[in-house]
Design a protein around this motif. Structure first.
Motif, short mmCIF file in Angstrom:
data_model
loop_
_atom_site.label_atom_id
_atom_site.label_comp_id
_atom_site.label_asym_id
_atom_site.label_seq_id
_atom_site.Cartn_x
_atom_site.Cartn_y
_atom_site.Cartn_z
N MET A 125 0.85 -1.17 0.00
CA MET A 125 0.00 0.00 0.00
C MET A 125 0.90 1.24 0.00
SD MET A 125 -2.74 1.16 2.96
CE MET A 125 -2.07 -0.03 4.07
N ALA A 126 0.66 2.12 -0.94
CA ALA A 126 1.44 3.35 -1.05
C ALA A 126 1.00 4.35 0.01
CB ALA A 126 1.24 3.95 -2.44
N ARG A 127 1.96 5.07 0.55
CA ARG A 127 1.70 6.15 1.51
C ARG A 127 2.53 7.34 1.06
NH1 ARG A 127 -2.42 5.61 4.88
NH2 ARG A 127 -1.43 6.87 6.43
N VAL A 128 2.01 8.52 1.30
CA VAL A 128 2.75 9.73 0.96
C VAL A 128 2.95 10.56 2.22
CG1 VAL A 128 1.84 9.73 -1.40
CG2 VAL A 128 0.68 11.08 0.36
N ASN A 129 3.86 11.54 2.12
CA ASN A 129 4.07 12.48 3.20
C ASN A 129 4.27 13.86 2.58
OD1 ASN A 129 6.95 12.83 2.61
ND2 ASN A 129 7.16 10.75 3.40
N LYS A 130 4.51 14.85 3.44
CA LYS A 130 4.59 16.23 2.95
C LYS A 130 5.76 16.45 1.99
CE LYS A 130 4.42 18.14 7.06
NZ LYS A 130 4.27 19.15 8.16
N SER A 131 6.77 15.60 2.03
CA SER A 131 7.90 15.80 1.13
C SER A 131 7.79 14.99 -0.16
CB SER A 131 9.22 15.53 1.84
OG SER A 131 9.19 14.32 2.53
N THR A 132 6.68 14.30 -0.36
CA THR A 132 6.45 13.59 -1.63
C THR A 132 6.26 14.64 -2.73
OG1 THR A 132 5.33 11.78 -0.45
CG2 THR A 132 4.94 11.96 -2.83
N MET A 133 6.95 14.43 -3.84
CA MET A 133 6.84 15.35 -4.98
C MET A 133 5.51 15.13 -5.70
SD MET A 133 9.65 17.11 -5.25
CE MET A 133 11.32 17.09 -4.67
N ILE A 134 4.95 16.21 -6.25
CA ILE A 134 3.69 16.12 -6.98
C ILE A 134 3.84 15.16 -8.15
CG2 ILE A 134 1.99 17.39 -8.36
CD1 ILE A 134 1.83 17.99 -5.34
N GLY A 135 4.95 15.22 -8.86
CA GLY A 135 5.17 14.30 -9.98
C GLY A 135 5.16 12.85 -9.53
N GLU A 136 5.81 12.57 -8.41
CA GLU A 136 5.83 11.22 -7.85
C GLU A 136 4.42 10.80 -7.41
OE1 GLU A 136 7.80 8.85 -4.06
OE2 GLU A 136 8.34 10.93 -4.41
N LEU A 137 3.71 11.73 -6.81
CA LEU A 137 2.35 11.46 -6.35
C LEU A 137 1.46 11.02 -7.50
CD1 LEU A 137 0.20 11.68 -4.10
CD2 LEU A 137 0.01 14.10 -4.67
N LEU A 138 1.55 11.69 -8.62
CA LEU A 138 0.72 11.34 -9.77
C LEU A 138 1.16 10.04 -10.42
CD1 LEU A 138 0.24 14.91 -11.23
CD2 LEU A 138 -1.45 13.53 -10.00
N GLN A 139 2.42 9.65 -10.22
CA GLN A 139 2.88 8.34 -10.70
C GLN A 139 2.36 7.23 -9.80
OE1 GLN A 139 7.14 8.63 -10.99
NE2 GLN A 139 7.04 9.59 -13.02
N ILE A 140 2.23 7.51 -8.51
CA ILE A 140 1.69 6.52 -7.58
C ILE A 140 0.27 6.17 -7.98
CG2 ILE A 140 0.92 6.17 -5.18
CD1 ILE A 140 3.38 7.89 -4.35
N ASP A 141 -0.54 7.20 -8.26
CA ASP A 141 -1.91 6.98 -8.69
C ASP A 141 -2.42 8.23 -9.39
OD1 ASP A 141 -4.67 6.56 -9.01
OD2 ASP A 141 -4.83 5.45 -7.14
N PRO A 142 -2.56 8.19 -10.72
CA PRO A 142 -3.04 9.35 -11.46
C PRO A 142 -4.45 9.79 -11.04
CG PRO A 142 -2.25 7.64 -12.96
CD PRO A 142 -2.23 7.06 -11.59
N ASN A 143 -5.19 8.90 -10.38
CA ASN A 143 -6.54 9.24 -9.95
C ASN A 143 -6.55 10.21 -8.77
OD1 ASN A 143 -7.91 7.59 -11.87
ND2 ASN A 143 -7.25 5.82 -10.69
N ILE A 144 -5.38 10.58 -8.29
CA ILE A 144 -5.28 11.60 -7.24
C ILE A 144 -5.47 12.99 -7.84
CG2 ILE A 144 -3.68 12.67 -5.59
CD1 ILE A 144 -2.49 9.84 -5.18
N ALA A 145 -5.30 13.12 -9.14
CA ALA A 145 -5.41 14.43 -9.80
C ALA A 145 -6.69 15.18 -9.44
CB ALA A 145 -5.27 14.27 -11.31
N PRO A 146 -7.88 14.55 -9.43
CA PRO A 146 -9.08 15.31 -9.08
C PRO A 146 -9.04 15.92 -7.68
CG PRO A 146 -9.70 13.29 -10.20
CD PRO A 146 -8.22 13.22 -9.92
N ILE A 147 -8.39 15.25 -6.74
CA ILE A 147 -8.26 15.81 -5.38
C ILE A 147 -7.48 17.12 -5.47
CG2 ILE A 147 -7.19 15.49 -3.11
CD1 ILE A 147 -7.67 12.44 -3.47
N LEU A 148 -6.39 17.11 -6.21
CA LEU A 148 -5.56 18.30 -6.34
C LEU A 148 -6.28 19.39 -7.14
CD1 LEU A 148 -2.15 16.52 -7.06
CD2 LEU A 148 -3.07 17.27 -4.86
N LEU A 149 -6.95 19.01 -8.19
CA LEU A 149 -7.68 20.00 -8.99
C LEU A 149 -8.79 20.66 -8.19
CD1 LEU A 149 -7.89 17.99 -12.34
CD2 LEU A 149 -6.51 20.05 -11.91
#
Length: 68
Positions: A1-25
């Motif tokens: 299971m992937a976990r992120v933290n405050k130092s995770t890069m946005i580019g890395e975050l979108l590679q983990i799961d592109p479906n996170i994009a709507p949360i950011l948008l």
């Protein structure tokens, strides 16, 4: 299971799961494809957009947990 933290890069975050994009948008991060945003941390992006980084990390990790 992937976990992120405050130092995770946005580019890395979108590679983990592109479906996170709507949360950011939905919180105003509309420049997800910009080269500079790819090298920005969640904390930096949250600060620029006036969002609490801890809350954003929690929301993203809750989303990722639900995908597992």
């Amino acid at each position: 299971m992937a976990r992120v933290n405050k130092s995770t890069m946005i580019g890395e975050l979108l590679q983990i799961d592109p479906n996170i994009a709507p949360i950011l948008l939905n919180i105003g991060m509309h420049c997800l494809g910009c080269p500079s945003s790819q090298m920005e941390t969640i904390e930096e992006a949250a600060m620029v957009h006036g969002i609490d980084a801890d809350d954003l990390v929690e929301e993203i990790n809750t989303f990722l947990d639900a995908q597992a």
